[in-house]
Scaffold this active site. Structure first.
Site, PDB file in Angstrom:
ATOM      1  N   GLY A 185       0.821  -1.201   0.000  1.00 18.79           N
ATOM      2  CA  GLY A 185       0.000   0.000   0.000  1.00 18.79           C
ATOM      3  C   GLY A 185       0.858   1.254   0.000  1.00 18.79           C
ATOM      4  CB  CYS A 186       0.194   4.650  -1.277  1.00 19.37           C
ATOM      5  SG  CYS A 186      -1.484   4.933  -0.669  1.00 19.37           S
ATOM      6  CG  PHE A 187      -1.009   6.183   4.086  1.00 17.92           C
ATOM      7  CD1 PHE A 187      -0.291   7.361   4.211  1.00 17.92           C
ATOM      8  CD2 PHE A 187      -2.390   6.254   3.992  1.00 17.92           C
ATOM      9  CE1 PHE A 187      -0.940   8.589   4.237  1.00 17.92           C
ATOM     10  CE2 PHE A 187      -3.044   7.473   4.022  1.00 17.92           C
ATOM     11  CZ  PHE A 187      -2.319   8.649   4.138  1.00 17.92           C
ATOM     12  CB  ALA A 213       5.276   6.704   2.852  1.00 14.34           C
TER      13      ALA A 213
END
Length: 323
Positions: free
Chosen positions: A132-134, A137
């Site tokens: 996932g994107c979150f 990061a």
């Protein structure tokens, strides 16, 4: 070498569009089909209008078995349903950009596709669950500490994402009139990406048992994620930079920056930038990525490159917005 033959399912959405933008210029990829039931027969540029003049591909509602890798750019829950409903040849690699196969309990033969965590496993994998994107990061902010068993306190995280993180389908919080000049918190302390973050940290530091306090925000911009995390740490700032530089040495997309960083340095690229600060006994880690590239389609192509023994950066030397 022969080009990798690619199929894309769900090519009309944001992640499908970003995947197309990368792959039509990838030196070792040939797009065989772009599946979209609602757009079948229409040119790809009728949806992704910036691709007018770049490709004559058309959307199709058919699938071809004559591919090497299949990208699933469909909504959460839809990837598993698609694979259950379609007989995909065992020789075809699958890279799923949804959350359906990210967690170990549901993964089957899917390998979690964060190269900075397990690049060697990705190279040998059959199928990949793209992170996932979150989660990408935040994990990049914390992995070097977990790898040395240095997560001993609660983790506090605040992260803001652009509107493309909500997908292409309209919702009340994705309309321009609501999103513009606005900021809001959502899914505080219970965002779904917490589960994959926790699994990755435990993989590196099995004794980790502290809370991860994550507050996500919707930002008034289109793309990118700025995540800031802080923990209690006895490391000096110099020691922390040495630790992070050592961990990410040899990873071509993750860079540790002593000067402070800003979102325009990563938007439209597959890069992740990390910046560290020490405030008393607190170590603050700032992590930035483009949610649609390193947080989705760019990382998916990075995983494809690893699967097929290519240079990890092939097709991914992309220009940052800058200004």
């Amino acid at each position: 070498m022969n080009k990798i033959k690619v199929g894309i399912v769900g090519g009309a959405g944001y992640t499908g569009g970003e995947l197309l933008r990368i792959l039509i210029n990838h030196p070792h990829a040939d797009i065989v089909f772009v599946n979209s039931n609602s757009n079948a027969g229409n040119p790809v540029y009728s949806v992704h209008t910036d691709l007018f003049g770049e490709t004559e591909l058309q959307f199709t509602d058919k699938l071809s078995r004559h591919i090497d890798v299949l990208f699933l750019c469909v909504g959460h829950g839809a990837a598993r349903k698609f694979l259950e409903a379609n007989d995909i040849d065992e020789s075809i690699h699958i890279i799923d950009l949804s959350q359906d196969y990210r967690l170990k309990a549901k993964a089957g033969d899917f390998v979690y596709g964060l190269p900075e965590l397990q690049r060697d496993r990705i190279k040998k994998a059959k199928h990949i669950a793209n992170p996932g994107c979150f989660a990408t990061a935040i994990q990049l902010a914390l992995l070097p500490l977990a790898a040395q068993g240095l997560l001993h306190s609660e983790i506090h995280i605040n992260a803001t994402t652009g509107s493309t993180g909500a997908g292409q389908s309209l919702s009340p919080t994705s309309h321009f009139s609501w999103r513009n000049n606005n900021l809001s918190i959502y899914k505080a302390f219970e965002h779904q990406h917490l589960h994959e973050i926790g699994e990755s940290l435990l993989q590196l530091q099995p004794t980790f048992d502290q809370p991860i306090n994550f507050v996500p925000q919707r930002g008034a911009f289109t793309r990118g994620i700025l995540a800031s995390a802080y923990i209690e740490s006895a490391l000096s700032l110099e020691e922390a930079y040495d630790l992070y530089n050592t961990y990410y040495k040899g990873h071509p997309f993750t860079h540790v920056s002593p000067p402070n960083i800003d979102l325009k340095q990563v938007v439209n690229t597959n890069k992740a930038l990390i910046h560290l600060e020490k405030h008393g006994n607190k170590l603050m880690i700032i992590s930035m990525i483009d949610n649609l590239l390193k947080g989705a389609s760019g990382q998916a192509v990075q995983n494809m490159n690893l699967l097929f023994g290519l240079d990890e950066t092939a097709g991914l030397r992309l220009k940052a917005t800058g200004f």
